[in-house]
Design a protein around this motif. Structure first.
Motif, short mmCIF file in Angstrom:
data_model
loop_
_atom_site.label_atom_id
_atom_site.label_comp_id
_atom_site.label_asym_id
_atom_site.label_seq_id
_atom_site.Cartn_x
_atom_site.Cartn_y
_atom_site.Cartn_z
N GLN A 275 8.20 8.18 6.80
CA GLN A 275 10.16 7.73 6.78
C GLN A 275 11.14 7.43 5.45
N LEU A 276 11.33 7.60 4.43
CA LEU A 276 12.31 6.95 3.27
C LEU A 276 13.79 6.40 3.86
N TYR A 277 14.38 5.57 3.21
CA TYR A 277 15.68 5.06 3.87
C TYR A 277 16.31 5.33 2.80
N GLY A 278 17.58 6.13 3.03
CA GLY A 278 18.36 6.27 2.00
C GLY A 278 19.09 4.84 0.95
N PRO B 295 1.50 5.13 -11.28
CA PRO B 295 1.52 4.58 -10.35
C PRO B 295 1.04 2.61 -10.05
N GLU B 296 0.59 2.32 -11.17
CA GLU B 296 0.28 0.68 -11.33
C GLU B 296 1.69 -0.05 -11.79
N LYS B 297 2.49 1.28 -12.50
CA LYS B 297 3.77 0.30 -12.78
C LYS B 297 4.55 0.81 -11.39
N THR B 298 4.58 1.46 -11.28
CA THR B 298 6.25 1.99 -9.88
C THR B 298 5.44 1.86 -9.07
N ALA B 299 6.46 0.63 -8.15
CA ALA B 299 5.79 -0.09 -7.06
C ALA B 299 6.24 0.92 -5.55
N ALA B 300 7.62 1.80 -5.45
CA ALA B 300 7.73 2.80 -4.54
C ALA B 300 8.47 3.86 -5.38
N ARG B 301 8.35 5.63 -4.41
CA ARG B 301 8.68 6.76 -4.89
C ARG B 301 9.99 6.21 -4.47
N ARG C 210 6.08 -1.57 2.06
CA ARG C 210 5.20 -1.55 2.64
C ARG C 210 3.79 -0.15 3.01
N ASP C 211 5.05 1.54 2.97
CA ASP C 211 4.20 2.30 3.38
C ASP C 211 3.86 3.18 1.80
N CYS C 212 4.46 2.21 0.54
CA CYS C 212 4.23 3.44 -0.21
C CYS C 212 2.64 2.86 -1.64
N LEU C 213 3.22 0.86 -1.35
CA LEU C 213 2.32 0.09 -1.95
C LEU C 213 0.41 0.99 -1.17
N SER C 214 0.43 1.12 -0.44
CA SER C 214 -0.58 0.60 0.57
C SER C 214 -0.95 2.83 0.71
#
Length: 502
Positions: A375-378, A413-419, A398-402
């Motif tokens: 689930q993504l948050y607004g 992906p090496e620079k951006t933490a989350a989508r 916590r969802d995107c990094l792992s």
């Protein structure tokens, strides 16, 4: 061995009664009767001044019969028409064995001008008297045809100025080279002299055209349209067969017997600008209950607002009506070898990264789930993107990094933490002429009117293009081309009179 009677071929002298060649119920019989008993040709007679002096001329009634009969047989060349008058019995019968020269026929058609409109109106009056015009629905459509104009000689005044200067510089350079060579003329010198003469003649023609046309052609929105040095009334138009230099022939067809109630030729490929003059030209034939139908090319806000202000019923779809109509769901399966220049279908994605379409967005709950099921948050609701309301979502760290699908989801992906992903929300549709027409087209009545339009106007253009072999206009200038288009439409209406009239 069986014996059979002799079959005669080739030349044979026979006594022929011309009157018996025009059989009742045929096109030539209806044409002969109309020209002799119904049409007023006094305007044609007023052009002749040989009552006292001069040689006798061909009767314009005879020339009109010959031209219309030739158009009904798909013959447009004046030389071929003249040959038919010498060789074809039917042409001999309808013309009284007249054999006009091809220049006489060509001048008669090209000099007709506004008289073609009067002939069209007279034939239309006869059709109305025969009860062939129902006035329930008028279907509008057009066809783009090339004309007697060179596509290579199109451009703006700036283009023509550059061409003239280039030719003049080349001619001046040739003159300088000839001055430096003081010797007897040879073959090469003679060829160079002819080339110099052609360059100077072309440059003079360009300069003369520029002086006669001091301004560029202006379009509907004030932009510069391309001019043409062979026929400045024509225009470059994109068709399914490529780009042509020509005119758009527009016809308004009545539903009852497919009678053409209006015919116009315009030197523009923009159909949106042609709806208003067509509706104005048919004002004398419509009733308060008459409705107009046209294809998506005539759909524009200005035209629809004018129709609503005048209280005229119309069904004119927009470009996206096929996507909203379930009847056209499988039309892409019937497309054969689409042209890459004209194929507007969506191209397959080459990227393997997830797009917003891969995310599940619930517009009611305003929630978003990524392809991995998280689930993504607004992240910024009630924002505007190019004037349209939108909502943004961002994945939790916590969802995107792992996540094991980072390479498919993130560009770096090496620079951006989350989508992050953004979805545009539907805007409240304004109540204007466009939205009201869309609701009318999507209604059961609107879908029925679209089907009726196909059945009304498409067979007419099939008759003109295929049966009559109308593939181009042979004249130059809008007035002459408009006259030739009206003559073809007159031929169609006379055919309807021969088949449906009494």
């Amino acid at each position: 061995m069986p014996r059979f009677k002799t079959v005669h071929r080739g030349l044979k002298l026979l006594p022929i009664d011309f009157d018996k060649q025009l059989l009742p119920g045929t096109f030539e019989h209806a044409l002969s009767y109309l020209v002799d008993h119904e049409l007023d040709l006094s305007d044609f007679h007023a052009r002749y001044r040989n009552s006292v002096e001069g040689a006798p001329a061909y009767d314009p009634a005879v020339l009109l019969k010959i031209v219309l009969l030739a158009y009904s047989r798909g013959i447009i060349s004046s030389r071929k028409i003249a040959a038919a008058c010498r060789d074809h019995v039917l042409f001999m019968a309808i013309s009284g064995d007249s054999q006009p020269h091809f220049t006489t026929l060509a001048h008669f058609v090209s000099a007709m001008g506004e008289l073609a409109a009067k002939l069209f109106a007279q034939v239309l009056t006869v059709c109305d008297r025969q009860g062939l015009i129902g006035r329930e629905m008028f279907a509008i459509d057009g066809v783009k045809l090339p004309s007697n104009a060179s596509k290579a000689k199109s451009g703006t005044r700036a283009d023509f100025l550059r061409q003239a200067e280039k030719m003049e510089k080349a001619a001046q350079a040739m003159i300088e080279r000839q001055r430096q060579c003081d010797r007897q003329p040879e073959d090469d010198d003679l060829r160079a002299a002819r080339k110099l003469e052609r360059l100077q003649a072309n440059a003079r023609q360009l300069r003369s055209w520029l002086s006669e046309n001091p301004d560029d052609r202006k379009g509907a929105k004030g932009r510069v349209n391309l001019s043409n040095r062979t026929d400045n009334d024509s225009a470059k138009m994109a068709t399914s067969k490529g780009v042509v230099q020509g005119y758009t022939g527009v016809a308004t067809v009545d539903e009852q017997a497919q009678i053409i109630v209006d015919a116009q030729a315009h030197g523009t490929g923009s159909e949106q600008a042609l709806l208003t003059p067509v509706v104005a030209a048919t004002a004398a034939w419509r009733t308060p209950t008459t409705c107009y139908t046209a294809d998506a090319g005539y759909h524009s806000r200005k035209a629809l607002e004018q129709l609503e202000a005048a209280g005229i019923a119309a069904f004119i779809p927009d470009n996206g009506y096929r996507k909203r109509d379930s009847r056209y769901a499988g039309q892409a399966l019937h497309t054969e070898k689409p042209d890459p220049l004209w194929d507007k279908s969506a191209k397959p994605r080459t990227s393997r990264r997830y797009s917003p379409a891969d995310f599940h967005f619930d517009p009611i709950q305003q929630t978003c789930t990524c392809p991995a099921g998280k689930q993504l948050y607004g992240n910024g609701s009630n924002c505007l993107i190019k004037g349209q309301p939108a909502i943004k979502f961002k994945g939790a760290l916590r969802d995107c990094l792992s996540c094991l699908q980072r390479k498919q989801c993130l560009r770096t992906p090496e620079k951006t933490a989350a989508r992050q992903v953004t979805f545009c929300l539907p805007k409240a549709a304004p109540d204007n002429a466009l939205t009201r027409m869309r609701r009318r087209i999507d209604s059961p009545q609107g879908r029925e009117m679209i089907t009726r339009r196909f059945a009304t106007v498409e067979p007419v253009f099939g008759n003109l293009r295929h049966n009559k072999r109308l593939d181009r206009f042979s004249l130059r200038g809008r007035e002459r081309v408009d006259g030739q288009w009206k003559l073809y439409c007159v031929t169609h209406n006379i055919e309807k009179l021969a088949r449906c009239g009494t």
